[in-house]
Design a protein around this motif. Structure first.
Motif, PDB file in Angstrom:
ATOM      1  N   LEU A  86       0.833  -1.206   0.000  1.00 19.59           N
ATOM      2  CA  LEU A  86       0.000   0.000   0.000  1.00 19.59           C
ATOM      3  C   LEU A  86       0.867   1.254   0.000  1.00 19.59           C
ATOM      4  O   LEU A  86       0.500   2.275  -0.577  1.00 19.59           O
ATOM      5  CB  LEU A  86      -0.924   0.006   1.212  1.00 19.59           C
ATOM      6  N   GLY A  87       2.025   1.147   0.664  1.00 20.85           N
ATOM      7  CA  GLY A  87       2.906   2.308   0.756  1.00 20.85           C
ATOM      8  C   GLY A  87       3.528   2.721  -0.560  1.00 20.85           C
ATOM      9  O   GLY A  87       4.095   3.813  -0.674  1.00 20.85           O
ATOM     10  N   MET A  88       3.430   1.861  -1.582  1.00 26.28           N
ATOM     11  CA  MET A  88       3.963   2.204  -2.907  1.00 26.28           C
ATOM     12  C   MET A  88       3.036   3.144  -3.679  1.00 26.28           C
ATOM     13  O   MET A  88       3.421   3.687  -4.714  1.00 26.28           O
ATOM     14  CB  MET A  88       4.150   0.935  -3.744  1.00 26.28           C
ATOM     15  N   PHE A  89       1.797   3.308  -3.174  1.00 27.38           N
ATOM     16  CA  PHE A  89       0.807   4.064  -3.928  1.00 27.38           C
ATOM     17  C   PHE A  89       0.229   5.180  -3.067  1.00 27.38           C
ATOM     18  O   PHE A  89      -0.034   5.000  -1.884  1.00 27.38           O
ATOM     19  CB  PHE A  89      -0.339   3.150  -4.386  1.00 27.38           C
ATOM     20  N   ALA A  90       0.003   6.337  -3.679  1.00 31.75           N
ATOM     21  CA  ALA A  90      -0.706   7.426  -3.023  1.00 31.75           C
ATOM     22  C   ALA A  90      -2.207   7.223  -3.229  1.00 31.75           C
ATOM     23  O   ALA A  90      -2.637   6.515  -4.142  1.00 31.75           O
ATOM     24  CB  ALA A  90      -0.279   8.773  -3.603  1.00 31.75           C
ATOM     25  N   HIS A  91      -3.017   7.833  -2.377  1.00 34.71           N
ATOM     26  CA  HIS A  91      -4.469   7.649  -2.474  1.00 34.71           C
ATOM     27  C   HIS A  91      -5.040   8.231  -3.760  1.00 34.71           C
ATOM     28  O   HIS A  91      -6.122   7.833  -4.188  1.00 34.71           O
ATOM     29  CB  HIS A  91      -5.158   8.268  -1.254  1.00 34.71           C
ATOM     30  N   ASP A  92      -4.322   9.154  -4.369  1.00 37.64           N
ATOM     31  CA  ASP A  92      -4.843   9.756  -5.605  1.00 37.64           C
ATOM     32  C   ASP A  92      -4.227   9.127  -6.852  1.00 37.64           C
ATOM     33  O   ASP A  92      -4.407   9.615  -7.957  1.00 37.64           O
ATOM     34  CB  ASP A  92      -4.604  11.269  -5.614  1.00 37.64           C
ATOM     35  N   ASP A  93      -3.473   8.013  -6.679  1.00 35.77           N
ATOM     36  CA  ASP A  93      -2.911   7.314  -7.836  1.00 35.77           C
ATOM     37  C   ASP A  93      -4.034   6.706  -8.678  1.00 35.77           C
ATOM     38  O   ASP A  93      -5.008   6.174  -8.149  1.00 35.77           O
ATOM     39  CB  ASP A  93      -1.975   6.190  -7.395  1.00 35.77           C
TER      40      ASP A  93
END
Length: 393
Positions: A86-93
């Protein structure tokens, strides 16, 4: 007889969890009693706890071939997998970024894939061969320059397959993708060198290698740390994972890693002998038994077998003095056949007739023989009942 008048249970489920080693327990106890301070506190008890946490972290790092500064302490591999993926992605990705998952991996990774899809992230599935190994050619075709992370379990928790993580890392890095490795079943069984294998992140759990439950670690390659975002927030004990550090658990994890590193070679040799004994006994008592996956492509600790004419769940439930399973503990409430077995082409009927035996090097041969004999005796009894019922139709 065990204490309290209960019958001794022969334990053959060491993939689900392991007994805490006596040396691990002894190392933990002082930090539950005398040296119980919070490692973040500035006073003497806090300093003692902090020193113990530092030493334990060094032991974890040594098992993984890493530097202590690259270790993040967590509650276990499930949390470590979540932080890494999950840490590889931002919430707005949003698309076109994508992530690759192996369909035979643990649910703590596969469930992250579902969460990412709900965010609008494209997830792709790796092809898996009938022997349980990931198809590297298929992975290469699925990777592209929009691939942010791929994840794989180094050792499969149901059939024991050892995945080619170094080759996967090369494929990933060729397109700028990161590789996360779930090593919950590999730590203490395989020699790990995260630098040599070029892994970006790697997860372990203490309770899989004779440490306590509720503690684990995440290795993060220093060069990519800034690409990870925290998934929880708090007191800032770790940049990627806040929360009060449970000193006794961390000390237990460190001691378990120290022991695992020391016993690695001898443990592999002994468990290979245990496996051969178990297979010989089962093949003699239960003709027609088959091994799921490639018996030469995995760790000797895990033995997944098809017992024709026997429903695995019925066998497991009917054994009161032997503990084994039909697959990963996270699937124990499911009535569906193992998704791991069906993914490698095992029929639903054979998957439902399969059991998993997970061996431990410390087990005595007498206990193993007795346990396998009871399993075979009960399996034969259940098979006879099925045959008798079919004869009355």
């Amino acid at each position: 007889m065990a204490t309290g008048g209960t019958m001794k249970v022969i334990y053959l489920d060491n993939c689900a969890t392991t007994r805490v080693d006596d040396e691990v327990l002894d190392a933990m106890l002082p930090y539950l009693k005398e040296d119980f301070g919070n490692p973040s506190s500035p006073h003497v008890l806090g300093k003692r706890a902090r020193r113990a946490v530092g030493q334990a972290t060094e032991s974890v790092a040594e098992l993984l071939g890493a530097d202590a500064e690259s270790i993040v302490l967590t509650s276990g591999a499930t949390e470590s997998n979540n932080i890494a993926l999950l840490g590889m992605f931002a919430h707005d990705d949003r698309a076109p970024v994508n992530a690759l998952f192996c369909p035979t991996d643990h649910k703590s990774s596969l469930s992250v894939g579902r969460a990412l899809r709900h965010r609008g992230i494209e997830t792709r599935t790796m092809g898996v061969r009938p022997d349980g190994l990931v198809d590297l050619g298929h992975v290469a075709d699925r990777l592209d320059f929009h691939s942010r992370v791929a994840t794989i379990a180094w050792v499969n928790s149901e059939i024991g397959t050892i995945q080619p993580v170094s080759e996967l890392a090369t494929l990933c890095h060729d397109v700028g993708c990161l590789l996360h490795v779930d090593a919950a079943q590999a730590a203490g069984r395989l020699r790990i060198d995260v630098t040599e294998a070029a892994m970006d992140t790697l997860a372990i759990s203490g309770h899989k290698l004779h440490g306590p439950k509720g503690v684990g670690a995440l290795y993060v390659r220093p060069e990519i740390r800034r690409r990870l975002r925290p998934t929880t927030f708090g007191g800032g004990q770790f940049e990627l994972r806040s929360g009060t550090i449970p000193t006794h658990l961390v000390v237990g994890l460190g001691k378990a890693c120290e022991l695992a590193r020391r016993r690695l070679d001898s443990g592999w040799k002994r468990v290979t002998q245990l496996r051969a004994t178990a297979l010989d006994l089962i093949a003699t008592r239960l003709p027609g038994v088959r091994v799921n996956g490639d018996p030469h492509a995995g760790v000797p600790h895990i033995l997944n077998l098809v017992l024709p004419g026997v429903r695995g769940e019925s066998l497991v439930a009917s054994l009161h003095s032997v503990a084994l399973s039909t697959g990963s503990a996270c699937n124990s409430a499911s009535q569906e056949p193992s998704y791991v077995l069906t993914a490698i082409g095992v029929s639903a009927e054979d998957a439902n007739s399969s059991i998993r035996i997970c061996l431990d090097p410390a087990m005595g041969f007498e206990d193993l023989v007795r346990g396998i004999e009871m399993v075979c005796e009960r399996a034969q009894g259940l098979a006879d009942v099925v045959v008798a019922m079919q004869g009355t139709r």
